[in-house]
Every structure is written in C-alpha cells, then in structure tokens.
Design an enzyme around this catalytic site. Structure first.
Site, PDB file in Angstrom:
ATOM      1  N   SER A   1      38.301  80.993  35.244  1.00  0.00           N
ATOM      2  CA  SER A   1      38.267  80.590  33.919  1.00  0.00           C
ATOM      3  C   SER A   1      37.261  79.576  34.157  1.00  0.00           C
ATOM      4  O   SER A   1      36.873  78.624  32.843  1.00  0.00           O
ATOM      5  CB  SER A   1      39.867  79.486  33.642  1.00  0.00           C
ATOM      6  OG  SER A   1      39.875  78.520  35.140  1.00  0.00           O
TER       7      SER A   1
ATOM      8  N   GLY B   1      32.244  82.957  32.206  1.00  0.00           N
ATOM      9  CA  GLY B   1      32.203  82.287  30.289  1.00  0.00           C
ATOM     10  C   GLY B   1      33.337  83.331  29.478  1.00  0.00           C
ATOM     11  O   GLY B   1      33.336  82.043  28.413  1.00  0.00           O
ATOM     12  N   ILE B   2      34.005  84.273  29.942  1.00  0.00           N
ATOM     13  CA  ILE B   2      34.522  84.526  29.403  1.00  0.00           C
ATOM     14  C   ILE B   2      35.686  84.241  29.649  1.00  0.00           C
ATOM     15  O   ILE B   2      36.762  83.447  27.996  1.00  0.00           O
ATOM     16  CB  ILE B   2      35.157  86.101  29.637  1.00  0.00           C
ATOM     17  CG1 ILE B   2      34.193  87.337  29.217  1.00  0.00           C
ATOM     18  CG2 ILE B   2      36.675  86.836  29.158  1.00  0.00           C
ATOM     19  CD1 ILE B   2      34.249  88.355  29.603  1.00  0.00           C
ATOM     20  N   GLY B   3      36.592  82.956  30.536  1.00  0.00           N
ATOM     21  CA  GLY B   3      37.716  82.334  30.991  1.00  0.00           C
ATOM     22  C   GLY B   3      37.573  81.444  30.214  1.00  0.00           C
ATOM     23  O   GLY B   3      37.954  80.844  29.737  1.00  0.00           O
TER      24      GLY B   3
ATOM     25  N   ASP C   1      40.867  81.044  45.542  1.00  0.00           N
ATOM     26  CA  ASP C   1      40.187  82.322  45.671  1.00  0.00           C
ATOM     27  C   ASP C   1      41.539  83.670  45.689  1.00  0.00           C
ATOM     28  O   ASP C   1      42.107  83.494  46.612  1.00  0.00           O
ATOM     29  CB  ASP C   1      39.716  82.220  47.062  1.00  0.00           C
ATOM     30  CG  ASP C   1      38.802  83.747  47.996  1.00  0.00           C
ATOM     31  OD1 ASP C   1      39.213  84.692  46.955  1.00  0.00           O
ATOM     32  OD2 ASP C   1      38.477  83.703  48.866  1.00  0.00           O
TER      33      ASP C   1
ATOM     34  N   TYR D   1      33.373  99.075  40.212  1.00  0.00           N
ATOM     35  CA  TYR D   1      34.034  98.463  39.719  1.00  0.00           C
ATOM     36  C   TYR D   1      34.552  99.776  38.013  1.00  0.00           C
ATOM     37  O   TYR D   1      35.499  99.593  37.905  1.00  0.00           O
ATOM     38  CB  TYR D   1      32.617  97.621  38.933  1.00  0.00           C
ATOM     39  CG  TYR D   1      32.627  97.314  37.363  1.00  0.00           C
ATOM     40  CD1 TYR D   1      33.582  95.256  38.026  1.00  0.00           C
ATOM     41  CD2 TYR D   1      32.511  97.473  36.515  1.00  0.00           C
ATOM     42  CE1 TYR D   1      34.056  95.082  36.242  1.00  0.00           C
ATOM     43  CE2 TYR D   1      32.393  96.585  35.316  1.00  0.00           C
ATOM     44  CZ  TYR D   1      33.454  94.865  35.379  1.00  0.00           C
ATOM     45  OH  TYR D   1      33.651  94.796  34.260  1.00  0.00           O
TER      46      TYR D   1
ATOM     47  N   LYS E   1      38.165  99.142  37.138  1.00  0.00           N
ATOM     48  CA  LYS E   1      38.723  99.201  35.396  1.00  0.00           C
ATOM     49  C   LYS E   1      39.142  99.993  34.884  1.00  0.00           C
ATOM     50  O   LYS E   1      39.938  99.424  33.695  1.00  0.00           O
ATOM     51  CB  LYS E   1      37.721  98.309  34.611  1.00  0.00           C
ATOM     52  CG  LYS E   1      36.657  97.543  34.938  1.00  0.00           C
ATOM     53  CD  LYS E   1      37.459  95.829  34.743  1.00  0.00           C
ATOM     54  CE  LYS E   1      36.970  94.895  35.429  1.00  0.00           C
ATOM     55  NZ  LYS E   1      37.833  93.644  35.184  1.00  0.00           N
TER      56      LYS E   1
HETATM   57  N1  LIG Z   1      30.386  90.479  31.453  1.00  0.00           N
HETATM   58  C1  LIG Z   1      30.367  91.642  31.362  1.00  0.00           C
HETATM   59  O1  LIG Z   1      29.125  92.291  30.202  1.00  0.00           O
HETATM   60  C2  LIG Z   1      31.716  92.174  30.932  1.00  0.00           C
HETATM   61  C3  LIG Z   1      31.812  92.842  30.498  1.00  0.00           C
HETATM   62  C4  LIG Z   1      33.073  93.832  30.562  1.00  0.00           C
HETATM   63  C5  LIG Z   1      34.228  93.386  31.303  1.00  0.00           C
HETATM   64  N2  LIG Z   1      34.131  91.832  31.875  1.00  0.00           N
HETATM   65  C6  LIG Z   1      35.075  91.510  32.614  1.00  0.00           C
HETATM   66  O2  LIG Z   1      35.041  90.546  32.142  1.00  0.00           O
HETATM   67  C7  LIG Z   1      36.081  89.311  33.696  1.00  0.00           C
HETATM   68  C8  LIG Z   1      35.609  88.121  33.409  1.00  0.00           C
HETATM   69  O3  LIG Z   1      33.728  87.992  34.125  1.00  0.00           O
HETATM   70  P1  LIG Z   1      32.441  87.059  33.457  1.00  0.00           P
HETATM   71  O4  LIG Z   1      31.520  88.391  32.824  1.00  0.00           O
HETATM   72  O5  LIG Z   1      33.483  86.181  32.748  1.00  0.00           O
HETATM   73  O6  LIG Z   1      31.892  87.127  34.278  1.00  0.00           O
HETATM   74  P2  LIG Z   1      31.631  84.824  35.169  1.00  0.00           P
HETATM   75  O7  LIG Z   1      31.251  85.235  34.426  1.00  0.00           O
HETATM   76  O8  LIG Z   1      31.160  85.576  36.351  1.00  0.00           O
HETATM   77  O9  LIG Z   1      33.252  84.503  35.959  1.00  0.00           O
HETATM   78  C9  LIG Z   1      33.879  85.788  36.573  1.00  0.00           C
HETATM   79  C10 LIG Z   1      35.285  85.164  37.025  1.00  0.00           C
HETATM   80  O10 LIG Z   1      36.004  85.073  37.624  1.00  0.00           O
HETATM   81  C11 LIG Z   1      36.248  84.613  38.940  1.00  0.00           C
HETATM   82  N3  LIG Z   1      36.883  85.083  40.644  1.00  0.00           N
HETATM   83  C12 LIG Z   1      34.988  85.704  41.476  1.00  0.00           C
HETATM   84  N4  LIG Z   1      35.973  86.138  42.352  1.00  0.00           N
HETATM   85  C13 LIG Z   1      36.991  85.711  42.486  1.00  0.00           C
HETATM   86  C14 LIG Z   1      38.432  85.320  43.444  1.00  0.00           C
HETATM   87  N5  LIG Z   1      37.649  85.741  45.008  1.00  0.00           N
HETATM   88  N6  LIG Z   1      39.179  83.948  43.387  1.00  0.00           N
HETATM   89  C15 LIG Z   1      39.201  83.696  42.211  1.00  0.00           C
HETATM   90  N7  LIG Z   1      38.576  83.909  41.113  1.00  0.00           N
HETATM   91  C16 LIG Z   1      37.532  84.334  40.860  1.00  0.00           C
HETATM   92  C17 LIG Z   1      35.238  83.050  38.756  1.00  0.00           C
HETATM   93  O11 LIG Z   1      35.210  81.786  39.147  1.00  0.00           O
HETATM   94  P3  LIG Z   1      34.928  80.693  40.542  1.00  0.00           P
HETATM   95  O12 LIG Z   1      33.290  81.304  40.707  1.00  0.00           O
HETATM   96  O13 LIG Z   1      35.816  79.628  39.947  1.00  0.00           O
HETATM   97  O14 LIG Z   1      36.033  81.447  42.017  1.00  0.00           O
HETATM   98  C18 LIG Z   1      34.455  83.240  37.330  1.00  0.00           C
HETATM   99  O15 LIG Z   1      35.451  82.216  36.966  1.00  0.00           O
HETATM  100  C19 LIG Z   1      35.650  89.969  34.404  1.00  0.00           C
HETATM  101  O16 LIG Z   1      37.023  90.906  34.831  1.00  0.00           O
HETATM  102  C20 LIG Z   1      34.808  90.899  34.720  1.00  0.00           C
HETATM  103  O17 LIG Z   1      34.720  92.332  35.180  1.00  0.00           O
HETATM  104  C21 LIG Z   1      32.936  91.601  31.361  1.00  0.00           C
END
Ligand SMILES: NC(=O)c1ccc[n+]([C@@H]2O[C@H](COP(=O)([O-])OP(=O)(O)OC[C@H]3O[C@@H](n4cnc5c(N)ncnc54)[C@H](OP(=O)(O)O)[C@@H]3O)[C@@H](O)[C@H]2O)c1
Length: 251
Positions: free
Chosen positions: A10, A13-15, A57, A145, A149
C-alpha cells in the site's frame, strides 16, 4: 464486527491508489495498509482516517497479518494482493536470494494470504490479485517476474471458480506498464520507453469495477487488451522474440 480491507504494497503506486479509492467505501470500516516503509504508511494514516498501518516485510512471511486477524477477528470484505517485485536482467545474474524472495513475495504470499483470510470472509467479500500483462507470454529478461505473474493469474482464475459457491468474488488485474516507482527510468545507460503506460488510478478503478461485476480478468488499457489477444493469436516464439529484441538493449 469490524469490516476490513487488506491492501498489500500500500506504500507503492498502485497500492496507495487502492487505499485512496477504498477510503470512501462506506461498507469498509478499516483499511489494513501493509508495507515496509513506515514514513509512507504514516502519511497514509494522516491522509485517511480508516487506515491501520501494518509494517511487515512479506518476503519473511505473513505472521504480522495472521496475528492481527486472530486478535481482531474482523470480517475481511476485501483482500488486495498487490505487493510485488520485479527483476530486469539476465536470470543467471539474479542469484538465489533474489529468486527466492521474488517467488515468496509474488507467489507464496498472495496464496497464503487468501488461505489465511478466507475464514474471515463472507458472502459479498472480494479478492483482487494483481498479475500483469507479463503473464500473457514468457518474457526473457523479466523471466522470473513473468513466470510469477502466470502463477498469480492461474491461481486467481481457478480460485474464482472454487469460491463462487460461497459468494466470494475473485478478480485478477493484468495491467501493462503502469506509471509507478517500480519502473526504472533508465537501464544500461539508456532511457526506457514504456509503450501504452497508464496511471495507477485507471488500474485501480477498473479492478474495483470489474470485481463488482464479477469479472475474472481486469484489463485496464487498450494496450493490455490488445497484447492479450496478440499473444493468444501469434506463435509464442514470435512474441517472445519481439519482446527480447526490444528489451535486449537494456540488459
Ligand atoms: N508498474 C507496473 O508497470 C506494473 C505493471 C503490471 C503489474 N504491476 C504489479 O503491480 C503491483 C504493485 O506494483 P507498483 O507498480 O505499484 O510498484 P511499487 O510502486 O514499486 O510498489 C510495490 C509495493 O510492494 C511493496 N513491497 C515490495 N517488497 C515488499 C516486501 N518484501 N514486503 C512488503 N511489501 C513489499 C512495496 O512496499 P514497501 O516498499 O513499503 O515495502 C510497495 O508498496 C506489483 O505486484 C506489480 O508486479 C506493476
């Protein structure tokens, strides 16, 4: 009984966009916002009164969330399995530690959280699992990755069938590129161009709407829809080859 939504990742970006959009939902009393970054969680708490921060974590397990569920005994109205991580580069450079933590965070944790939350869910509850357009075909250089998925997508679709009798909806979101901190701006000294990139807002509003409609897949952009059809119609070898040709310069 408190009605809660659990959103992993959370602070990203998406969270954080999920938290923002769920905050106005009157059927939810609390949002358990899960992440590692305390400052970002504190910011969410200051912005939305419903947010309960859960610092965890997840690559080390889901104990923090399990304990809270036992203590609070809430009704889980919504689980958003969103936390995820990627690795752009050659698989042989990734190393076993990163391989393990990616598998844990992207695959094991979503399945474990569903297992843990189901006893607290009722008819009308929902699950959103965030997969990716990377699940439509194998992606060299994002090898782990894209494989992870596929797990999320197949897990989600099969789960949806199993939970239909209980009146629990399951939707899997498969976005293409989304404008978040996950995407590096450049790699190997080259600026990366992300075709068809969309905002987190669009991904989240579409996923929530598709969950309400009971749809199994949520495809939030023209690019994601096009890519899904293209990957189905064209030989996998060709689609992979095109992807590899585009990405090779970044690794
Ligand atoms: N961005 C894209 O282009 C894209 C496209 C398709 C799908 N997605 C999917 O969308 C989802 C969200 O990604 P996002 O793009 O929003 O990326 P992001 O901004 O990097 O966010 C990733 C989130 O995951 C959390 N996270 C990472 N490692 C963790 C851990 N070990 N324990 C707990 N939390 C953890 C991070 O929280 P903390 O840093 O606070 O731990 C952060 O809140 C992912 O599943 C990603 O694969 C993204």
């Amino acid at each position: 009984m408190r009605r809660v939504a659990i959103v992993t990742g959370s602070t990203g970006g998406i969270g954080s966009e999920f938290v923002r959009q769920i905050a106005s939902d009157e059927s939810i009393d609390e949002i358990w916002a899960v992440g590692r970054n305390k400052e970002k969680l504190d910011k969410l708490v200051s912005e939305y009164s419903k947010v309960v921060p859960v610092i965890a974590d997840l690559s080390k397990g889901i104990g923090e969330i399990s304990d809270r569920l036992k203590d609070a005994n809430p009704e889980v109205k919504l689980l958003v399995n969103n936390a995820g991580t990627g690795y752009l580069g050659l698989f042989e450079h990734m190393g076993t530690e990163k391989v393990e933590s990616l598998c844990t965070l992207n695959c094991t944790v979503p399945a474990m959280l569903v297992s843990e939350c189901l006893p607290y869910m009722k008819e009308g509850s929902g699950i959103i699992n965030i997969s990716s357009s990377s699940s439509f075909q194998p992606n060299p250089y994002l090898t782990m990755y894209s494989a992870s998925k596929v797990f999320v997508k197949n897990f989600s679709r099969a789960l949806r069938v199993e939970l239909k009798n209980r009146g629990i909806k399951v939707t899997c979101s498969c976005p293409g590129w989304v404008d978040t901190g996950m995407l590096p701006k450049e790699a190997n000294g080259k600026k990366i161009h992300y075709t068809g990139m969309i905002s987190p807002e669009k991904v989240v509003s579409k996923a929530l709407a598709d969950l309400r409609r009971g749809k199994e897949l949520s495809l939030p952009s023209f690019f994601a829809k096009y890519f899904r059809v293209y990957s189905k119609l064209m030989p996998t070898k060709l689609v992979m080859g095109q992807w590899a040709w585009i990405m090779r310069k970044y690794v």
